[in-house]
Design a protein around this motif. Sequence first.
Motif, PDB file in Angstrom:
ATOM      1  N   VAL A 150       1.033  -1.068  -0.197  1.00  0.00           N
ATOM      2  CA  VAL A 150      -0.230   0.100   0.138  1.00  0.00           C
ATOM      3  C   VAL A 150       0.878   1.136   0.045  1.00  0.00           C
ATOM      4  O   VAL A 150       0.529   2.226  -0.801  1.00  0.00           O
ATOM      5  N   ALA A 262      -8.213  -1.335   4.816  1.00  0.00           N
ATOM      6  CA  ALA A 262      -9.048  -2.346   4.272  1.00  0.00           C
ATOM      7  C   ALA A 262      -8.027  -3.323   3.355  1.00  0.00           C
ATOM      8  O   ALA A 262      -8.228  -4.300   3.085  1.00  0.00           O
ATOM      9  N   GLY A 263      -6.683  -2.863   3.126  1.00  0.00           N
ATOM     10  CA  GLY A 263      -5.782  -3.578   2.573  1.00  0.00           C
ATOM     11  C   GLY A 263      -4.550  -4.326   3.059  1.00  0.00           C
ATOM     12  O   GLY A 263      -3.780  -5.006   2.578  1.00  0.00           O
ATOM     13  N   ALA A 331     -13.592 -11.829   5.317  1.00  0.00           N
ATOM     14  CA  ALA A 331     -14.841 -10.793   5.450  1.00  0.00           C
ATOM     15  C   ALA A 331     -16.087 -11.565   5.260  1.00  0.00           C
ATOM     16  O   ALA A 331     -16.762 -11.264   4.162  1.00  0.00           O
ATOM     17  N   SER A 399     -16.836  -9.308  -2.430  1.00  0.00           N
ATOM     18  CA  SER A 399     -18.451  -8.979  -2.533  1.00  0.00           C
ATOM     19  C   SER A 399     -18.417  -8.746  -4.145  1.00  0.00           C
ATOM     20  O   SER A 399     -17.387  -8.984  -5.053  1.00  0.00           O
TER      21      SER A 399
END
Length: 464
Positions: A150, A262-263, A331, A399
């Motif tokens: 990141v 989130a990463g 998740a 998702s």
Amino acid sequence: MAKKMDGPTPWPVVGSLLGMINFKEKTLIEWAETYGTVFQLKMGSYNAVALQGYDAIHEAFVAKAKAFSGRIDSEILQKFRNGKGLFFAPYGEFWSNWRSFAKDSFSAVHKTINEGIIAEAFELMKYFTANADVPVDALPHFENATMNVVLQTCFSLRLDENSPKQREIYNLTYDGAISSPKFSLLLFLPWMKWMPGFCGFLRETEDERKKCVKVILDLADQRLNEQKSSQDLVTCFYQSYQSPSEFDRESFALLVQDYLFAGTATTANQLLWILLLLLKNAKCLKKLQEELDQTFTDVGSLIRDSAEGKDQGLNYAKAVMEEGTRLRPIAPTSNMHTTTEDTSVAGFEIKKGTVIIPNLWSVHHDKIKWAPDPETFRPERHLDDYGNFQKSDHVMPFSVGWRSCVGQRIAESENLVYLVALVKSFDISLAEESNDIDITGDSTTLLQPNPFKVVFKERFPNQV
Ligand code: HEM
């Protein structure tokens, strides 16, 4: 006429929150057996609807994406992200513009991302070589690698594990407000801000956000003053926003903050699950190593080629990744959505502002789709008759639809590269003290494996 929606009887004040603390994905499946694939529940002060199975989730997030792409509007999230970033941003023009920026900039800097992944793969090998034959906890090293990717993507920056800056960023991302039970309480029971200790917590969350923004903007300014030729998110931002306002700069910083949040732990824990499942299934680990030995003679080309997507021949490796994320998605209930207008799913009416909980786990563990052995780790189920990898639309750890994970390609690429590099270079086994580890894990925040140690034994000494 619309069908009547059923659901568990809510407890006073908290509704069904207590059943959603650990392994909510499994509780939701139990409730679905009584109330059906689309049912209502109360999440504290919010009306919610849980979606089970491929059809309901697909209808909502793909076929009716606009109606189902909202996020919870809560004061604590406002303090945490100020309506910015992507992960918690409300559906609307701001989110849509920054989502486009995220996608376009990831494409523009793909070379920088690949270089970061390659560098981290070599660093991981270096670390495990230096610590060969002794039990190690791989998670912090995986997290360091994923955080560095990141940082590389955003600032062309790599930090050494446990360096003061690395620790500062990690702590700001994970050890602050979001890790406090007060955060979840205020999220679902916003009136608790009137209780002693909670009002101060809102203020602390806001102060913490401002501190994070400052740390990230300092890194961005430092990057601008460096003479580097690489393309990264800072260079993309200043190309798009030539004289950015403070509002734009804060928006950029909170996007980066979301990437770190989130990463990093997500990707690292997903890799850890895949490794654990392989260690528990020795035949699969051996088969993977054989594929890697047949396809690539040296580790360097394996790393570089797989990072650059020249991964033909890695069919079993991809099947292992797919099966690992199917069986243990980190998740399992994704991030909650809300409805942006009155809508419906499977013939049930849903009011605007309803919280939507998609149970991805129910798709991954569907008894019919994955018959006869949905709970078994069997990568072969993702290979066709010729041994070619077949991606399944019933595996959706990132998702689906408009709000699906924007970092999917980076996460998939990282984990494939790290996995093949490690399995090719080492004989990996569970440390004796971890032999009894089971694969249930803990699901209070992310679905994580319980702590365990592994031993890396070099296969080709003196190569790294
Ligand atoms: C194995 C690793 C990962 C998994 C399983 C994962 C999974 C997810 C899931 C389930 C969502 C919610 C989607 C929804 O609300 O429908 C999400 C959203 C998001 N992810 Fe990931 N993620 C991973 C890695 C990453 C990485 C590496 C990054 C960035 C570098 C990232 C950035 C984001 C962002 C910014 C969002 C919010 C998107 C939006 O609301 O528009 N994720 N991710």
